[in-house]
Design a protein around this motif. Sequence first.
Motif, PDB file in Angstrom:
ATOM      1  N   ALA A 134       0.489  36.270  33.839  1.00 55.25           N
ATOM      2  CA  ALA A 134       1.199  35.465  35.089  1.00 55.25           C
ATOM      3  C   ALA A 134       2.537  35.222  33.924  1.00 55.25           C
ATOM      4  CB  ALA A 134       0.172  35.068  35.462  1.00 55.25           C
ATOM      5  N   MET A 144       5.241  37.697  33.520  1.00 51.46           N
ATOM      6  CA  MET A 144       5.238  38.612  34.072  1.00 51.46           C
ATOM      7  C   MET A 144       6.442  38.007  35.489  1.00 51.46           C
ATOM      8  SD  MET A 144       2.055  41.644  35.414  1.00 51.46           S
ATOM      9  CE  MET A 144       0.601  40.222  35.726  1.00 51.46           C
ATOM     10  N   GLU A 145       6.114  36.468  35.349  1.00 50.79           N
ATOM     11  CA  GLU A 145       6.743  35.520  36.321  1.00 50.79           C
ATOM     12  C   GLU A 145       5.988  35.521  37.125  1.00 50.79           C
ATOM     13  OE1 GLU A 145      10.848  37.231  35.380  1.00 50.79           O
ATOM     14  OE2 GLU A 145      11.206  36.560  33.823  1.00 50.79           O
ATOM     15  N   ALA A 146       4.637  35.441  36.831  1.00 54.46           N
ATOM     16  CA  ALA A 146       3.961  35.548  38.791  1.00 54.46           C
ATOM     17  C   ALA A 146       3.599  34.419  38.125  1.00 54.46           C
ATOM     18  CB  ALA A 146       2.764  36.640  38.811  1.00 54.46           C
ATOM     19  N   ALA A 147       2.885  33.700  39.085  1.00 56.55           N
ATOM     20  CA  ALA A 147       2.017  32.477  39.557  1.00 56.55           C
ATOM     21  C   ALA A 147       0.682  32.729  39.229  1.00 56.55           C
ATOM     22  CB  ALA A 147       2.013  31.980  41.232  1.00 56.55           C
ATOM     23  N   ASP A 166      -1.888  34.190  41.924  1.00 56.20           N
ATOM     24  CA  ASP A 166      -2.001  35.103  41.766  1.00 56.20           C
ATOM     25  C   ASP A 166      -2.513  36.058  40.879  1.00 56.20           C
ATOM     26  OD1 ASP A 166      -0.633  33.970  43.828  1.00 56.20           O
ATOM     27  OD2 ASP A 166       1.583  34.474  43.698  1.00 56.20           O
ATOM     28  N   VAL A 167      -2.269  36.597  39.851  1.00 51.87           N
ATOM     29  CA  VAL A 167      -2.988  37.531  38.778  1.00 51.87           C
ATOM     30  C   VAL A 167      -4.524  37.576  39.037  1.00 51.87           C
ATOM     31  CG1 VAL A 167      -0.842  37.207  37.692  1.00 51.87           C
ATOM     32  CG2 VAL A 167      -2.873  36.151  37.078  1.00 51.87           C
ATOM     33  N   THR A 211      -2.906  41.688  36.172  1.00 53.96           N
ATOM     34  CA  THR A 211      -2.090  42.677  37.361  1.00 53.96           C
ATOM     35  C   THR A 211      -1.865  41.237  38.642  1.00 53.96           C
ATOM     36  OG1 THR A 211      -4.010  43.598  38.315  1.00 53.96           O
ATOM     37  CG2 THR A 211      -2.887  44.924  36.894  1.00 53.96           C
ATOM     38  N   VAL A 212      -0.850  41.886  39.142  1.00 53.29           N
ATOM     39  CA  VAL A 212      -0.364  40.705  39.880  1.00 53.29           C
ATOM     40  C   VAL A 212      -1.474  41.241  41.526  1.00 53.29           C
ATOM     41  CG1 VAL A 212       1.484  39.912  42.008  1.00 53.29           C
ATOM     42  CG2 VAL A 212       1.601  40.450  39.571  1.00 53.29           C
ATOM     43  N   SER A 218       0.188  44.106  44.236  1.00 52.25           N
ATOM     44  CA  SER A 218       1.288  44.523  43.994  1.00 52.25           C
ATOM     45  C   SER A 218       1.547  45.923  43.492  1.00 52.25           C
ATOM     46  CB  SER A 218       1.903  43.863  42.343  1.00 52.25           C
ATOM     47  OG  SER A 218       0.878  44.320  40.752  1.00 52.25           O
ATOM     48  N   GLY A 225       0.591  46.033  35.142  1.00 44.33           N
ATOM     49  CA  GLY A 225       0.362  44.684  35.001  1.00 44.33           C
ATOM     50  C   GLY A 225       0.490  45.818  33.231  1.00 44.33           C
TER      51      GLY A 225
END
Lengths: 793, 171
Positions: free
Chosen positions: A568, A571-574, A577-578, A586-587, A590, A594
């Motif tokens: 995460a 990928m600059e995701a929370a 959320d992954v 993966t997000v 999305s 990923g």
Amino acid sequence: MSYRKQPKLLGARVRRVEDPRFLMGKARYIEDIELPGMIDAAFVRSPFAHAEILSVDVSEALAVPGVIAALHGQDLSGRVKPTVCDAISDGWQSSEFPALAIDRVRYAGEAVAVIAADNRYLAEDGAALVDVDYEPLTPLASVEAAQEPTAPLLHKGWKGNYFYRDRHAGGDPDLAFSNADGVLEIELATRRHGGIPMEGRGCIAVYDPIERVLTLWSSTQIPHLIRSELANCLGLPENRVRVIAPDVGGGFGPKSHLNPEEVAACVLAMDTRRPVRWIEDRREHMLACFHSREHYHKARVAYSEEGEVLALSAEVTVDCGAYSVYPWTAALDPGMSLFIMPGPYRIRNFRCETLAVATNKCPYGAYRGVARSANCLTIERAMDAVADALGMDPVEVRKRNLIRDEEFPYTSVSGFVYDDTSLIESLDKVCAEADYEGMRERQRLAREKGRLLGIGVVTFIEQTAPAVDEGVPINFRYDSALVRLDPSGSATVQLGTHSHGQGHETTIAQIVADQLTIPLDQIRILYGDTQQTAQGIGTFASRTAVVAGGAAHIASGQVRDMLAERGAHLMEAAAEDVELVDGRVTVRGSGTRGLSVAEVARATYYHPELFPFGWSPLLEAAGTFDAGHGTYANASQIVLVEVDPETGAVEILEYHIVEDCGRMINPTIVEGQIHGGVAQGIGGAFFEELIYDEQGQLLTTSFMDYLIPGPTELPDFRISHLETPSPTSPNGIKGVGEGGAVAPYAIMAAAVQDAIRPIGNVFVNELPLTPERVLGFVDRAAGRTDREARRSG
Amino acid sequence: MDDVLRQGVEIRLTVNGRKHREVVEPRLLLADFLRQRLGLTGTHLGCEQGVCGSCTVVVDGETMRSCLLFAAQMDGSGVETIEGLADDPDRLHPVQQAFWDHHGLQCGFCTPGMVLTAKALLEENPEPSGAEIREALAGNICRCTGYVFIVDSVKAAAETMASNAPRGESP
């Protein structure tokens, strides 16, 4: 680009990943390990069951060219602590088990001295020349002999020849007996036999005097527990003792002990500075690898006219042989019997007294289905006796007494909290699978033609991965797993347990694969080396799938979360959320592919600069799972046999099994475990018996006179499954290793009795049912009616 | 007597197609010779009494118990052990492959003897019944499996070997 979603592996019939090395002859069992400078040990064993040792002379042995060293009991006295394995109970008497007998031998086959030589042939030459002067003492070769008032006491400071006596009561048995419509009394005996793996015991001891590290390679199920007691006996810190269990050619319980021979081999290695190997032969195995199963039960059963069992009162006597063994103590079988005898039935009044008698026989240890098979025999024979007394069908009597589905969780009269099982469903299902009504009809038609067909029915509940919090020197509630993901994204899992046929390299990998979503061939399962794994307990008691499987599930779940968090971040995701799917982080939603597990792993290990300062670059976790007092598996079985009243031979015509071990990791492996367990149970029911004469001499020291069932003695078993998940273990898994071995004694006794019913009524109460014993029951059936199982007025 | 025991006997034999010339003590068992001298540890000793079948090897085409033979008796013989069947897990003998596919082993200790005995059976009787398989394996003890999946494995191997056989040979 598309890729196939990895199917869930839990529950899949995956082919075993460990098999090629066994199939190709490339496995490494203890005897296959060659170390530079290694020498071989051979033991001198007592020819007497009970004797004083007056002197031991090894000078002639040492004169044999090639003989390097000799040790006897006096050499170890004061230098090596004897094993003292005590139960914690007011009714316990402590005793010492020396590695080599010091001044007294207490069973025929006890190790008295050991010779090390350039090879085993020469070691045996030397051992044959050791001169031991004995003064024979009265041998106590049976429970009765040991309990004679004039019997000599077997251990110092004892007040009678028993290790342990205890009692347990629940409800109000006296009231229940006085109010019952009927009371019957039964007596049962299962004769001494054992696990007898195809590979005997063996070890290699190596001492490094510079590092001061002792390494013991041992054919054992319990490397960590061996390390602890070895360190204790030899006075070494545990970080200087390493135990390695390589491939092990069958365990079944006999390999879950510290063997006195192993301690002696370690001393030889420390003295000679040479690796010392000991590989027992089959005769030694029969004489000195700890025996099992010698139970004598008396039970009184109170019942109502409706067939309800109202109360059970039992006396359990176990012939525990000469010494209390590590880690189980001599309370193993008798202690467990205090609680498990009521089995799956709604018996609210129960009393049990138990006695672990010490005799001049080989010590008594663990064997698959500890105490369960004998207790299953007693309670199931009691159900059959009630059915006979009331003229009821044995299935019907069981149904009236089984715990009902709506009663779970059910607190038994002895304090077990049974959780979800399928007792009644399994009995219904096995009746359907076996066409029980049709089978009864076939029996009737066969009887008309003079053939003796008999049907046996058994239902049981089994505490798997059991542990008790009181009375034991070591509490076995948990085990461990270390899960380590490497920079390539493949995983190494180190278990505290051991695999010796159970297929854990496959099943535990199936669990981890589901957590990490990587393919099975990217997971390696390692075990058996105390220097490379976290503290563990070992493999026994149907526990590994539950405790090591649980630990691996938990630890790999933690590694999965680490991967998700790091993925995460990359990928600059929370993190929330992954998700991890098919080996990729993966997000969610999305639509992008990923990052692969390997990409995240490589970044984590080799590019710490990509992550906030202080994040651990290690993708690994240690997990444990504490199974508390265990999980509850159950099974029902029906067998159809034919008895030949002329020869006493029994042929198994059909064997139907419905088992419920909760969620199955791998049904094929479950079936293999059941097949093997039932086969061993059939061995104990018909063939296997370690027979001692009155002098305490073992008469059955080879496979010519101790019979293990071969392919022509066993039927095709028909197995079907129920899956009632455990509410307490990860994935709902229960244990299955022992279950098969629990029922055969009870079911075969019932079936043989049922078969000879046209000749007359007799209560079949003694195993193994050798042709001689079967003929004895046939004769009694012909001569008079049942004496043991009677309805009292 | 010691001198006689220790006197060497020279033997020439072929093991898994390789020729060996060795000097052995008269009392050295074939099993120990294979395991210790040649490092062929796939031959296992389960009883050393000739009962369990774990040490089964093939001597001049016949299955034999290597715990009941002396190495000195092997002069001029050809011996086949489990290691002679395959050297790569991707190229297993059909009997080995079938044991893998049908869970015909657990601890693996009896497996080499089982595989060699089953292979010998199928070479003599390509389509054995379940009862014939059990009869043929009656001298091999397995303590783990209850034999059900071993019998399944041998049946499956028979089918594979039949379908691999050159056309026109099988009935």
